[in-house]
Structures are given as structure tokens and as C-alpha cells.
Enzyme design. Structure first.
Site, PDB file in Angstrom:
ATOM      1  N   ARG A  45     -54.295  27.422 -74.583  1.00  9.08           N
ATOM      2  CA  ARG A  45     -54.636  28.659 -74.663  1.00  9.08           C
ATOM      3  C   ARG A  45     -53.831  29.407 -73.748  1.00  9.08           C
ATOM      4  NH1 ARG A  45     -60.558  27.721 -71.873  1.00  9.08           N
ATOM      5  NH2 ARG A  45     -59.649  29.162 -70.639  1.00  9.08           N
ATOM      6  N   ARG A 100     -56.334  32.629 -62.021  1.00  5.72           N
ATOM      7  CA  ARG A 100     -57.878  32.141 -62.333  1.00  5.72           C
ATOM      8  C   ARG A 100     -58.561  31.356 -61.022  1.00  5.72           C
ATOM      9  NH1 ARG A 100     -56.778  28.989 -67.478  1.00  5.72           N
ATOM     10  NH2 ARG A 100     -58.914  28.514 -67.483  1.00  5.72           N
ATOM     11  N   LYS A 112     -65.882  20.928 -66.793  1.00  2.00           N
ATOM     12  CA  LYS A 112     -67.027  21.393 -67.370  1.00  2.00           C
ATOM     13  C   LYS A 112     -67.104  21.241 -68.972  1.00  2.00           C
ATOM     14  CE  LYS A 112     -66.242  25.402 -65.839  1.00  2.00           C
ATOM     15  NZ  LYS A 112     -64.914  25.118 -65.330  1.00  2.00           N
ATOM     16  N   ARG A 129     -53.660  20.952 -70.862  1.00  2.00           N
ATOM     17  CA  ARG A 129     -54.737  21.062 -71.790  1.00  2.00           C
ATOM     18  C   ARG A 129     -54.432  21.585 -73.115  1.00  2.00           C
ATOM     19  NH1 ARG A 129     -60.226  24.189 -69.954  1.00  2.00           N
ATOM     20  NH2 ARG A 129     -59.006  25.891 -69.679  1.00  2.00           N
ATOM     21  N   ARG A 151     -70.303  33.303 -62.687  1.00  2.00           N
ATOM     22  CA  ARG A 151     -69.321  33.274 -61.800  1.00  2.00           C
ATOM     23  C   ARG A 151     -69.142  34.377 -60.556  1.00  2.00           C
ATOM     24  NH1 ARG A 151     -65.947  31.215 -66.562  1.00  2.00           N
ATOM     25  NH2 ARG A 151     -63.863  30.760 -66.036  1.00  2.00           N
TER      26      ARG A 151
HETATM   27  P1  ADP Z   1     -62.250  27.396 -67.893  1.00  2.00           P
HETATM   28  O1  ADP Z   1     -62.551  26.627 -69.228  1.00  2.00           O
HETATM   29  O2  ADP Z   1     -60.851  27.459 -67.726  1.00  2.00           O
HETATM   30  O3  ADP Z   1     -63.177  27.327 -67.033  1.00  2.00           O
HETATM   31  P2  ADP Z   1     -63.371  29.613 -69.391  1.00  2.00           P
HETATM   32  O4  ADP Z   1     -63.318  29.345 -70.601  1.00  2.00           O
HETATM   33  O5  ADP Z   1     -64.678  29.475 -68.796  1.00  2.00           O
HETATM   34  O6  ADP Z   1     -62.271  29.017 -68.384  1.00  2.00           O
HETATM   35  O7  ADP Z   1     -63.193  31.271 -69.069  1.00  2.00           O
HETATM   36  C1  ADP Z   1     -62.216  31.942 -69.579  1.00  2.00           C
HETATM   37  C2  ADP Z   1     -62.167  33.374 -69.281  1.00  2.00           C
HETATM   38  O8  ADP Z   1     -63.160  34.180 -69.726  1.00  2.00           O
HETATM   39  C3  ADP Z   1     -62.277  33.699 -67.959  1.00  2.00           C
HETATM   40  O9  ADP Z   1     -60.813  33.666 -67.186  1.00  2.00           O
HETATM   41  C4  ADP Z   1     -62.799  35.153 -67.688  1.00  2.00           C
HETATM   42  O10 ADP Z   1     -61.856  36.087 -68.003  1.00  2.00           O
HETATM   43  C5  ADP Z   1     -63.766  35.077 -68.830  1.00  2.00           C
HETATM   44  N1  ADP Z   1     -65.141  34.557 -68.391  1.00  2.00           N
HETATM   45  C6  ADP Z   1     -65.768  33.436 -68.919  1.00  2.00           C
HETATM   46  N2  ADP Z   1     -66.979  33.417 -68.303  1.00  2.00           N
HETATM   47  C7  ADP Z   1     -67.097  34.422 -67.414  1.00  2.00           C
HETATM   48  C8  ADP Z   1     -68.163  35.198 -66.692  1.00  2.00           C
HETATM   49  N3  ADP Z   1     -69.264  34.313 -66.569  1.00  2.00           N
HETATM   50  N4  ADP Z   1     -67.843  36.190 -66.091  1.00  2.00           N
HETATM   51  C9  ADP Z   1     -66.833  37.003 -66.324  1.00  2.00           C
HETATM   52  N5  ADP Z   1     -65.891  36.723 -66.986  1.00  2.00           N
HETATM   53  C10 ADP Z   1     -66.023  35.396 -67.580  1.00  2.00           C
HETATM   54  P1  ADP Z   2     -63.275  23.184 -67.645  1.00  2.00           P
HETATM   55  O1  ADP Z   2     -64.084  23.301 -68.938  1.00  2.00           O
HETATM   56  O2  ADP Z   2     -63.912  22.858 -66.649  1.00  2.00           O
HETATM   57  O3  ADP Z   2     -62.298  24.460 -67.584  1.00  2.00           O
HETATM   58  P2  ADP Z   2     -62.187  20.907 -69.227  1.00  2.00           P
HETATM   59  O4  ADP Z   2     -63.284  20.042 -69.649  1.00  2.00           O
HETATM   60  O5  ADP Z   2     -61.463  21.952 -70.575  1.00  2.00           O
HETATM   61  O6  ADP Z   2     -62.176  21.901 -68.117  1.00  2.00           O
HETATM   62  O7  ADP Z   2     -61.069  20.079 -69.002  1.00  2.00           O
HETATM   63  C1  ADP Z   2     -59.363  20.445 -68.599  1.00  2.00           C
HETATM   64  C2  ADP Z   2     -58.644  19.574 -68.863  1.00  2.00           C
HETATM   65  O8  ADP Z   2     -58.602  18.384 -68.133  1.00  2.00           O
HETATM   66  C3  ADP Z   2     -58.620  18.980 -70.404  1.00  2.00           C
HETATM   67  O9  ADP Z   2     -57.234  19.034 -70.849  1.00  2.00           O
HETATM   68  C4  ADP Z   2     -59.411  17.900 -70.363  1.00  2.00           C
HETATM   69  O10 ADP Z   2     -58.869  16.944 -71.075  1.00  2.00           O
HETATM   70  C5  ADP Z   2     -58.777  17.392 -68.882  1.00  2.00           C
HETATM   71  N1  ADP Z   2     -59.795  16.460 -68.232  1.00  2.00           N
HETATM   72  C6  ADP Z   2     -61.105  16.996 -68.153  1.00  2.00           C
HETATM   73  N2  ADP Z   2     -61.756  15.789 -67.324  1.00  2.00           N
HETATM   74  C7  ADP Z   2     -60.882  15.031 -66.720  1.00  2.00           C
HETATM   75  C8  ADP Z   2     -60.937  13.782 -65.878  1.00  2.00           C
HETATM   76  N3  ADP Z   2     -61.736  13.378 -65.375  1.00  2.00           N
HETATM   77  N4  ADP Z   2     -59.479  13.541 -65.624  1.00  2.00           N
HETATM   78  C9  ADP Z   2     -58.503  13.836 -66.152  1.00  2.00           C
HETATM   79  N5  ADP Z   2     -58.535  14.841 -67.024  1.00  2.00           N
HETATM   80  C10 ADP Z   2     -59.576  15.415 -67.427  1.00  2.00           C
END
Ligand code: ADP
Ligand code: ADP
Ligand code: ZN
Length: 214
Positions: free
Chosen positions: A158, A169, A15, A125, A91
Site C-alpha cells: 500500500r 498515521r 484489526k 505488510r 477514528r
Molecule cells: P490501517 O489498516 O493501517 O489501520 P486503514 O486502511 O483503516 O488503515 O485506513 C487507511 C486510511 O483511510 C487512513 O489513513 C485514513 O486516511 C482513511 N480512513 C480510514 N478510516 C477512516 C475514518 N474512520 N475516518 C477518517 N479517515 C479514515
Molecule cells: P490493521 O488492519 O490493524 O492495520 P493488519 O491486520 O493489516 O492490521 O496487520 C498489519 C500487518 O501485520 C500485516 O502484514 C499482518 O500480516 C501482520 N500481523 C497481523 N497480526 C500480527 C501478529 N499478531 N503478529 C505479527 N504480525 C501480525
């Protein structure tokens, strides 16, 4: 008018990576609850009388931060945006209902990725502590290990990208957020994208879906 875009997908689905492309192409704001909460990890929420007194305590365990904290962050950010890509929210179904009352969406994207791939992506990541750019040790390595290609800043892992918290998660995602995907699918609003392709291929499908819907 810039488009209002929602991007859904499990932790690690890509994302953030695709949101950066959307921002570059369409000039919208990137509204991400994860980043907003990470910069407010120590915020005092003790007056709400919840299980923990700061967002960070929920985040480090892989649990969701309570809705009343997150809803307010999103409402403020969307009010100020001229077009947005919303990432990390809603979420759960309550957040989805709240969002419907707040704004109109032009496109709802869903990045579909299997669980084993998610864990590989999350644990590999690396994020720049200066500019927030995201890399992956195997799939998108920086030119020099530990150093950001964009700005030369240091890369870090992270705290919640450990294997144990990553799996927790993903479990929380399955319980709470999978129903949100269904919610939009049932209303015929979901644009499904195969998120296991290369980042460029995913971007091709994402931009096609935006052009079709927005
Ligand atoms: P990822 O990039 O791996 O999808 P995020 O960076 O979006 O994870 O979220 C990290 C943490 O922040 C989540 O595990 C949760 O604790 C909190 N968080 C983020 N968005 C929300 C939401 N919409 N509602 C509740 N908690 C959230
Ligand atoms: P999210 O915001 O959904 O948690 P990220 O965009 O941070 O996901 O991506 C998670 C990890 O996967 C990062 O280290 C990123 O560089 C890698 N990544 C993202 N898209 C791809 C893809 N299409 N193929 C392989 N690795 C990817
Ligand atoms: Zn950087």
C-alpha cells in the site's frame, strides 16, 4: 441474531487479520472504512468545499478523510448488515458519538500494540490486489514471494505503508483515536487484548472476549 462487534487499534495492530477470523467464525459482515475509501479514492467530493477534492489526497498523506464522507459510508453499510465487525471507524470522538446514535454494539475489542512493532508490521505488510488477503514479509510470508497463497494474485505494498506515512498515521492515531479508546474504557465497555502475541494467540483472546460479551 449475529453480534455487532467493534474492533479498535492503531494502524498495523492486526484489526484486518482478526476481522477475517471473526467473519469466518460468526458469519458477520466486515465493514472497513479503509477498504471502502480505497475503492473510492478518486470520488469527487469537491462540492463539500474541503481542503482536497478526493479521499485519496487525504489518504496518501496519512491524514483522516473528513467525517461527513466517512459517516455516510458507515451508516449505509451498517444498515445493510446482519451483524458486523466494524474496523477503522470511529477514528475520533465525533465519529464515536455519531456511531452511538446509529447502532448498538455488543463488544468493543481493543488490540494493544507498541509503536515500534506497528511500524515493523506496516512497512512489511503486503496485500493481494485480487482478493485483499494480507501477508507480512517476515511475520506471515506467502509461500512464493509476491504471490497470494489464497488466489495466486499479485501482492503489492500500500502507498501509505511507507515508513514516513506509517509514522504519520500512527501520530494521527495518537491525537485523534486514542481518546476514542478512552471513551469506551470510561463506559466500562472495552475488552483489551494483548495484540503483540502471535496471530493465533490474539485470536484465542479475541474469541474469548466475544463469547463473554456477545
Ligand atoms: P490501517 O489498516 O493501517 O489501520 P486503514 O486502511 O483503516 O488503515 O485506513 C487507511 C486510511 O483511510 C487512513 O489513513 C485514513 O486516511 C482513511 N480512513 C480510514 N478510516 C477512516 C475514518 N474512520 N475516518 C477518517 N479517515 C479514515
Ligand atoms: P490493521 O488492519 O490493524 O492495520 P493488519 O491486520 O493489516 O492490521 O496487520 C498489519 C500487518 O501485520 C500485516 O502484514 C499482518 O500480516 C501482520 N500481523 C497481523 N497480526 C500480527 C501478529 N499478531 N503478529 C505479527 N504480525 C501480525
Ligand atoms: Zn489473493
Amino acid at each position: 441474531m449475529n453480534p455487532n462487534i467493534l474492533i479498535l487499534g492503531a494502524p498495523g495492530a492486526g484489526k484486518g487479520t482478526q476481522s477475517d477470523n471473526i467473519v469466518d467464525e460468526y458469519g458477520v459482515d466486515h465493514v472497513t472504512t479503509g477498504d471502502a475509501l480505497r475503492s473510492n479514492k478518486g470520488m469527487d467530493i469537491s462540492h463539500l468545499g474541503l481542503a482536497y477534492d478526493t479521499p485519496g489526497e487525504y489518504m496518501d498523506k496519512g491524514e483522516l478523510v473528513p467525517d461527513e464522507v466517512v459517516n455516510e459510508i458507515v451508516e449505509t453499510a451498517l444498515d445493510e448488515a446482519d451483524g458486523y465487525v466494524l474496523d477503522g471507524y470511529p477514528r475520533n470522538l465525533d465519529q464515536a458519538e455519531h456511531l452511538s446514535a446509529m447502532t448498538d454494539l455488543d463488544v468493543v475489542l481493543y488490540l494493544d500494540v507498541d509503536e515500534d512493532v506497528l511500524v515493523e508490521r506496516l512497512t512489511g505488510r503486503r496485500v493481494c490486489e485480487e482478493c485483499g488477503a494480507t501477508f507480512h514479509v517476515d511475520f506471515d510470508p506467502p509461500e512464493q514471494a509476491g504471490v497470494c497463497d489464497e488466489c495466486g494474485g499479485d501482492l503489492y505494498q500500500r502507498e501509505d505503508d511507507s515508513e514516513e506515512t506509517a509514522r504519520e498515521r500512527i501520530r494521527v492515531y495518537e491525537d485523534n483515536t486514542a481518546p476514542v479508546v478512552e471513551f469506551y474504557d470510561d463506559r466500562g465497555e472495552l475488552a483489551r487484548v494483548d495484540g503483540e502475541q502471535t496471530p493465533d494467540e490474539v485470536w484465542g483472546d479475541v474469541s474469548d472476549a466475544i463469547e463473554t460479551h456477545a
